[in-house]
Design an enzyme around this catalytic site. Structure first.
Site, PDB file in Angstrom:
ATOM      1  CE  LYS A  54      -3.875  -2.277   2.203  1.00 25.11           C
ATOM      2  NZ  LYS A  54      -4.469  -2.774   3.432  1.00 25.11           N
ATOM      3  CD  GLN A  98      -3.750  -4.490   6.415  1.00 31.90           C
ATOM      4  OE1 GLN A  98      -3.835  -3.475   5.725  1.00 31.90           O
ATOM      5  NE2 GLN A  98      -4.138  -5.671   5.964  1.00 31.90           N
ATOM      6  CG  ASP A 121     -10.282  -0.479   4.560  1.00 37.22           C
ATOM      7  OD1 ASP A 121      -9.997  -0.996   3.477  1.00 37.22           O
ATOM      8  OD2 ASP A 121      -9.610  -0.641   5.601  1.00 37.22           O
TER       9      ASP A 121
HETATM   10  N1  GUN Z   1      -6.993  -6.990   5.978  1.00 35.10           N
HETATM   11  C1  GUN Z   1      -7.225  -7.798   4.905  1.00 35.10           C
HETATM   12  N2  GUN Z   1      -7.861  -7.115   3.932  1.00 35.10           N
HETATM   13  C2  GUN Z   1      -8.043  -5.860   4.382  1.00 35.10           C
HETATM   14  C3  GUN Z   1      -8.632  -4.692   3.820  1.00 35.10           C
HETATM   15  O1  GUN Z   1      -9.139  -4.665   2.693  1.00 35.10           O
HETATM   16  N3  GUN Z   1      -8.593  -3.584   4.609  1.00 35.10           N
HETATM   17  C4  GUN Z   1      -8.063  -3.586   5.856  1.00 35.10           C
HETATM   18  N4  GUN Z   1      -8.107  -2.463   6.541  1.00 35.10           N
HETATM   19  N5  GUN Z   1      -7.513  -4.640   6.403  1.00 35.10           N
HETATM   20  C5  GUN Z   1      -7.501  -5.779   5.666  1.00 35.10           C
END
Ligand code: GUN
Length: 302
Positions: A54, A98, A121
């Protein structure tokens, strides 16, 4: 092979180039760039690798990126205070915590504390509600479902009037994509069925599907004979089924398998996504798109 491959890796590049161009234009005209903070708690290896990607992607696009790492034993209060800080930081347009979070932290409480207008998200209940209403209400569609819909649109698959069957009912993929595919919108207008662990005859539903979206997390769950000839098959499953040595790096890497038996399915389907290289690369791409969108909302140009 009869199916056309829908490659997430290629579509990602197209979208990232579009975002990069827009970021440059906004910077020239308004003197600002999108700001994204990623909060990582602890040292879960899968989370570290997602977050690293990211950061890399945001940096490449010219975003302001803040990586905020917190120890595994961080308190809920400290995490809430951190979110409050970024909610009030004018240079931040997107806040991503996350997941998963350690046991001492109430995940729901944390996600609900994020300002819905910075919730890139799309997990906050306000954004889940906006998605359900559809149309102009939608601010941040959740990233994996948004990526799936974008792939279907860019592959030129007809969705209007199509039978779409979603396998799996998670909050992150199954429920939102089902909702998105039935909206009165481009890449939607489908008749949607959701099947799950309590469905009596999953096979009969899958066999009707013009668009089959599988997000069950069970390797090889969907058998080739469940696929309607010519259907569009989107495989969201990323299952670690073993390890191998990478030819490129000489390091141990996971062997990944989808929820669909790809080798047999590709001879029947009209379109299919591979694993890896299918839906996976789209999630981070759509996160970047949502972060840009957040800035555009703020500037009144969305
Ligand atoms: N953990 C696994 N996939 C995701 C996601 O799309 N967003 C977030 N914040 N955590 C994750």
């Amino acid at each position: 092979m009869t199916a056309k491959l829908i490659k997430g890796t290629e579509i990602r590049e197209e979208i990232l180039e579009e975002i990069e161009k827009e970021v440059k234009q906004i910077k020239e005209k308004h003197g600002v760039v999108p700001g994204l903070v990623t909060i990582l708690v602890g040292e879960n290896p899968a989370s570290i690798s997602y977050v690293t990607l990211k950061i890399k992607t945001a940096t490449r696009l010219g975003f302001k990126e803040i990586q905020d790492n917190q120890p595994e034993d961080v308190s809920e209060e400290a995490l809430l205070a951190l979110i409050d800080k970024y909610n009030n930081d004018d240079s931040i347009n997107g806040i991503l915590v996350q997941l998963p979070l350690p046991k001492q932290i109430d995940e729901k409480k944390i996600l609900n504390a994020i300002d819905p207008d910075k919730d890139v998200d799309g997990f906050h209940p306000v954004n889940v509600g906006r998605l359900m209403i559809g149309g102009a209400e939608v601010k941040f569609p959740p990233c994996t479902p948004a990526g799936i819909q974008e792939m279907i649109i860019r592959a030129g698959v007809e969705t209007s009037g199509a039978e779409t069957v979603v396998v799996g009912r998670s909050n992150i993929v199954g429920k939102p994509i089902a909702n998105m595919m039935l909206q009165k919108a481009e890449g939607a207008n489908s008749t949607v069925t959701v099947v799950h662990t309590r469905t009596k005859d999953m096979e009969s539903h899958c066999k009707r599907a013009d668009i089959l979206i599988v997000a069950a997390g069970v390797p090889g769950l969907v058998k080739p004979e469940w696929i309607k000839p010519g259907a569009c098959v989107i495989d969201v499953g990323v299952n670690r089924v073993g390890e191998k040595i990478s030819e490129k790096t000489g390091k141990k890497i996971a062997i990944l398998r989808g929820d669909v038996d790809f080798d047999a399915a590709k001879e029947i389907a009209g379109w299919i996504t591979p694993v890896p290289g299918g839906v996976g690369p789209m999630t981070i791409t759509m996160l970047m798109k949502n972060t840009l969108k957040s800035l555009k909302f703020k500037l009144g140009i969305a």
